[in-house]
Design a protein around this motif. Structure first.
Motif, PDB file in Angstrom:
ATOM      1  N   GLY A   1      14.050  -1.875  -0.162  1.00  0.00           N
ATOM      2  CA  GLY A   1      12.300  -2.313  -1.185  1.00  0.00           C
ATOM      3  C   GLY A   1      11.426  -2.892   0.463  1.00  0.00           C
ATOM      4  N   ILE A   2      11.112  -1.565   0.456  1.00  0.00           N
ATOM      5  CA  ILE A   2      10.100  -1.418   1.812  1.00  0.00           C
ATOM      6  C   ILE A   2       9.369  -0.919   1.395  1.00  0.00           C
ATOM      7  CG2 ILE A   2       9.149  -1.384   3.677  1.00  0.00           C
ATOM      8  CD1 ILE A   2      11.843  -2.969   5.040  1.00  0.00           C
ATOM      9  N   GLY A   3       7.842  -0.860   1.384  1.00  0.00           N
ATOM     10  CA  GLY A   3       7.031   0.291   0.868  1.00  0.00           C
ATOM     11  C   GLY A   3       5.987  -0.481   0.790  1.00  0.00           C
ATOM     12  N   LEU A   4       4.542   0.129   0.432  1.00  0.00           N
ATOM     13  CA  LEU A   4       3.379   0.066  -0.294  1.00  0.00           C
ATOM     14  C   LEU A   4       3.638  -0.591  -1.843  1.00  0.00           C
ATOM     15  CD1 LEU A   4       0.446  -1.457  -0.592  1.00  0.00           C
ATOM     16  CD2 LEU A   4      -0.339   1.495  -0.509  1.00  0.00           C
ATOM     17  N   GLY A   5       4.193   0.869  -2.702  1.00  0.00           N
ATOM     18  CA  GLY A   5       4.447   0.068  -4.084  1.00  0.00           C
ATOM     19  C   GLY A   5       5.328  -1.177  -4.075  1.00  0.00           C
ATOM     20  N   ALA A   6       6.288  -1.850  -3.149  1.00  0.00           N
ATOM     21  CA  ALA A   6       6.896  -2.575  -3.547  1.00  0.00           C
ATOM     22  C   ALA A   6       6.082  -3.668  -2.841  1.00  0.00           C
ATOM     23  CB  ALA A   6       8.113  -2.474  -1.838  1.00  0.00           C
ATOM     24  N   TYR A   7       5.410  -3.501  -2.259  1.00  0.00           N
ATOM     25  CA  TYR A   7       4.733  -4.806  -1.673  1.00  0.00           C
ATOM     26  C   TYR A   7       3.704  -4.852  -2.920  1.00  0.00           C
ATOM     27  CZ  TYR A   7       0.453  -6.714   0.438  1.00  0.00           C
ATOM     28  OH  TYR A   7      -0.725  -7.866   0.811  1.00  0.00           O
ATOM     29  N   LEU A   8       2.884  -3.637  -3.599  1.00  0.00           N
ATOM     30  CA  LEU A   8       1.778  -4.830  -4.615  1.00  0.00           C
ATOM     31  C   LEU A   8       2.728  -5.436  -5.552  1.00  0.00           C
ATOM     32  CD1 LEU A   8      -0.178  -1.190  -4.625  1.00  0.00           C
ATOM     33  CD2 LEU A   8      -0.505  -3.617  -4.050  1.00  0.00           C
ATOM     34  N   ALA A   9       3.907  -4.573  -5.622  1.00  0.00           N
ATOM     35  CA  ALA A   9       4.563  -4.864  -7.102  1.00  0.00           C
ATOM     36  C   ALA A   9       4.660  -6.623  -6.332  1.00  0.00           C
ATOM     37  CB  ALA A   9       5.885  -4.358  -7.220  1.00  0.00           C
ATOM     38  N   ARG A  10       5.461  -6.971  -5.239  1.00  0.00           N
ATOM     39  CA  ARG A  10       5.832  -8.122  -5.036  1.00  0.00           C
ATOM     40  C   ARG A  10       4.220  -9.492  -5.723  1.00  0.00           C
ATOM     41  NH1 ARG A  10       9.511  -6.178  -1.666  1.00  0.00           N
ATOM     42  NH2 ARG A  10      11.021  -6.403  -1.873  1.00  0.00           N
ATOM     43  N   ARG A  11       2.961  -8.287  -4.724  1.00  0.00           N
ATOM     44  CA  ARG A  11       1.822  -9.242  -5.350  1.00  0.00           C
ATOM     45  C   ARG A  11       1.773  -9.503  -6.379  1.00  0.00           C
ATOM     46  NH1 ARG A  11       0.660 -12.234  -0.452  1.00  0.00           N
ATOM     47  NH2 ARG A  11      -1.484 -12.644  -1.133  1.00  0.00           N
ATOM     48  N   GLY A  12       2.761  -8.521  -7.585  1.00  0.00           N
ATOM     49  CA  GLY A  12       2.150  -9.399  -8.954  1.00  0.00           C
ATOM     50  C   GLY A  12       1.107  -8.031  -9.950  1.00  0.00           C
ATOM     51  N   PHE A  13       1.169  -6.759  -8.643  1.00  0.00           N
ATOM     52  CA  PHE A  13       0.626  -5.706  -9.902  1.00  0.00           C
ATOM     53  C   PHE A  13       2.012  -4.732 -10.194  1.00  0.00           C
ATOM     54  CE2 PHE A  13      -1.925  -6.079  -6.389  1.00  0.00           C
ATOM     55  CZ  PHE A  13      -3.615  -6.108  -6.832  1.00  0.00           C
ATOM     56  N   ASP A  14       1.360  -4.007 -11.400  1.00  0.00           N
ATOM     57  CA  ASP A  14       2.338  -3.680 -12.904  1.00  0.00           C
ATOM     58  C   ASP A  14       2.284  -1.911 -11.823  1.00  0.00           C
ATOM     59  OD1 ASP A  14       4.802  -2.750 -14.263  1.00  0.00           O
ATOM     60  OD2 ASP A  14       2.359  -2.139 -15.415  1.00  0.00           O
ATOM     61  N   VAL A  15       3.471  -1.193 -11.306  1.00  0.00           N
ATOM     62  CA  VAL A  15       3.108  -0.466 -10.486  1.00  0.00           C
ATOM     63  C   VAL A  15       4.180   0.594 -10.810  1.00  0.00           C
ATOM     64  CG1 VAL A  15       3.644   0.285  -7.948  1.00  0.00           C
ATOM     65  CG2 VAL A  15       3.181  -1.599  -7.498  1.00  0.00           C
ATOM     66  N   TRP A  16       3.306   1.976 -10.906  1.00  0.00           N
ATOM     67  CA  TRP A  16       4.296   2.665 -11.078  1.00  0.00           C
ATOM     68  C   TRP A  16       4.265   4.194 -10.126  1.00  0.00           C
ATOM     69  CZ3 TRP A  16       5.743   3.138 -16.625  1.00  0.00           C
ATOM     70  CH2 TRP A  16       4.982   1.647 -17.123  1.00  0.00           C
ATOM     71  N   ILE A  17       5.259   4.807 -10.073  1.00  0.00           N
ATOM     72  CA  ILE A  17       5.536   5.791  -9.211  1.00  0.00           C
ATOM     73  C   ILE A  17       5.911   7.011  -9.530  1.00  0.00           C
ATOM     74  CG2 ILE A  17       6.421   6.239  -6.938  1.00  0.00           C
ATOM     75  CD1 ILE A  17       6.628   3.502  -6.313  1.00  0.00           C
ATOM     76  N   ALA A  18       4.627   8.005  -9.442  1.00  0.00           N
ATOM     77  CA  ALA A  18       4.873   8.932  -9.958  1.00  0.00           C
ATOM     78  C   ALA A  18       5.786   9.880  -9.015  1.00  0.00           C
ATOM     79  CB  ALA A  18       3.643   9.952 -10.743  1.00  0.00           C
ATOM     80  N   GLU A  19       6.342  10.833  -9.485  1.00  0.00           N
ATOM     81  CA  GLU A  19       6.911  12.447  -8.916  1.00  0.00           C
ATOM     82  C   GLU A  19       6.440  14.001  -9.435  1.00  0.00           C
ATOM     83  OE1 GLU A  19      11.316  10.575  -6.443  1.00  0.00           O
ATOM     84  OE2 GLU A  19      11.154  10.464  -9.143  1.00  0.00           O
ATOM     85  N   MET A  20       6.203  14.282  -8.815  1.00  0.00           N
ATOM     86  CA  MET A  20       5.675  15.778  -9.192  1.00  0.00           C
ATOM     87  C   MET A  20       6.637  16.456  -9.520  1.00  0.00           C
ATOM     88  SD  MET A  20       2.727  15.211  -9.197  1.00  0.00           S
ATOM     89  CE  MET A  20       2.908  13.570  -9.669  1.00  0.00           C
TER      90      MET A  20
END
Length: 329
Positions: free
Chosen positions: A76-95
């Motif tokens: 649960g560490i990373g910029l994606g997790a950080y932004l989610a905890r800050r209230g952003f709706d985070v979407w992580i795409a995989e090519m």
């Protein structure tokens, strides 16, 4: 199974709670490219205890030889997790062929041109449908290059894009041997005998890369190469981009050096643009590297808050300096 989207077939393949975060993984089958077997995995992160309280949507794109774990580790560490905890709706795409995205039938021939023309617009449309908001985009390395290609090729842009942030992204570094046609031809001949290049074998990352991406990159840097495909000159198209842009380089990045990242930044014609170099000379505690610019203890303290600030207000200058001053540093 009923589709999770009205745009094209989408399946929710997992919905889990990961500590304080919710993790929903969707598999998209847009059917918009010549290879109809393409399926794309997109992970949505949010706060588990407030699932209906979705904030500003942001789409994260990983670089070469990588996957979603660049943005969100199993712990649960990373910029994606950080932004989610800050209230952003985070979407992580995989090519295509990376992480949870299955290898398509024409995997070996996958190119940035395919990602930019077909995959990113489909991902963006799905996120807009689900969030009912215009998403921001963040790309690292090849993910940023793909974003630049989509913008320059006019496959993405206003009003469907709120802003774009490019980290460690450039297309101007010169590889002189590739300017010698026999060397380029020989390289292509060798690569065409393969399906992929192993990230683990060459210690580049956890994923393989299709040879199509590498051959395409060689063409960009060949004697008469350009950043584009047979139909469009993406480099020239960047001059017409009209979405807020943040370009970030790292002073210790030898793969995508500061001068080359700056050159790409200067080609983008948007009025609202900012450039930041992560290094001691510019007020940071260290000269960040290509990966460390987003994945490191120092990045958590110094870079992630800047990303949050940018996403909340892409117009106001970062670091308390005028935008043009940042661009000229």
């Amino acid at each position: 199974m009923q589709s999770s989207s009205n745009l094209f077939p989408v399946a929710l393949i997992s919905a889990e709670r990961r500590g304080d975060l919710s993790e929903d993984v969707y598999r998209l089958k847009p059917g918009n490219s010549p290879d109809g077997s393409v399926e794309l995995a997109v992970t949505r992160l949010g706060l588990a205890d407030v699932p209906e309280n979705r904030g500003i949507p942001v789409i994260l794109l990983h670089g070469s030889f990588s996957n979603r774990r660049f943005w969100y580790s199993p712990k649960g560490i990373g910029l994606g997790a950080y932004l989610a905890r800050r209230g952003f709706d985070v979407w992580i795409a995989e090519m295509r062929g990376h992480g949870l995205s299955k290898r398509n039938q024409a995997y070996a021939r996958n190119r940035v041109a395919d990602y930019a023309r077909y995959d990113l617009p489909a991902i963006g449309a799905f996120v807009r449908e689900q969030s009912a908001q215009i998403p921001h985009w963040i790309g690292h390395s090849l993910g940023g290059t793909t974003l630049a290609a989509a913008l320059g090729g006019q496959y993405l842009g206003a009003p469907a894009v709120a802003s774009v942030a490019l980290f460690g992204c450039q297309v101007s570094r010169t590889y002189w041997p590739l300017k010698i046609p026999p060397v380029e031809w020989g390289g292509r001949f060798i690569l065409k005998r393969m399906a992929e290049v192993s990230g683990a074998r060459f210690k580049r990352g956890p994923e393989d890369e299709p040879v199509g991406v590498l051959i395409e990159n060689m063409r960009w840097h060949g004697l008469f190469g350009r950043f584009g495909d047979a139909e469009r000159d993406w480099w020239k198209g960047l001059a017409d981009v009209d979405v807020p842009l943040l370009a970030v380089s790292a002073a210790g990045d030898h793969q995508d050096p500061d001068w080359a990242c700056r050159k790409l930044f200067e080609q983008v014609g948007t009025e609202h643009r900012q450039y930041v170099c992560l290094g001691r000379k510019h007020g940071f505690t260290e000269d960040f590297g290509h990966v460390e610019m987003l994945v490191s203890k120092a990045a958590q303290a110094e870079v992630w808050p800047l990303v949050e600030q940018w996403l909340k207000d892409p117009i106001t200058p970062l670091l308390g300096a005028p935008a043009q001053a940042l661009a000229a540093v």
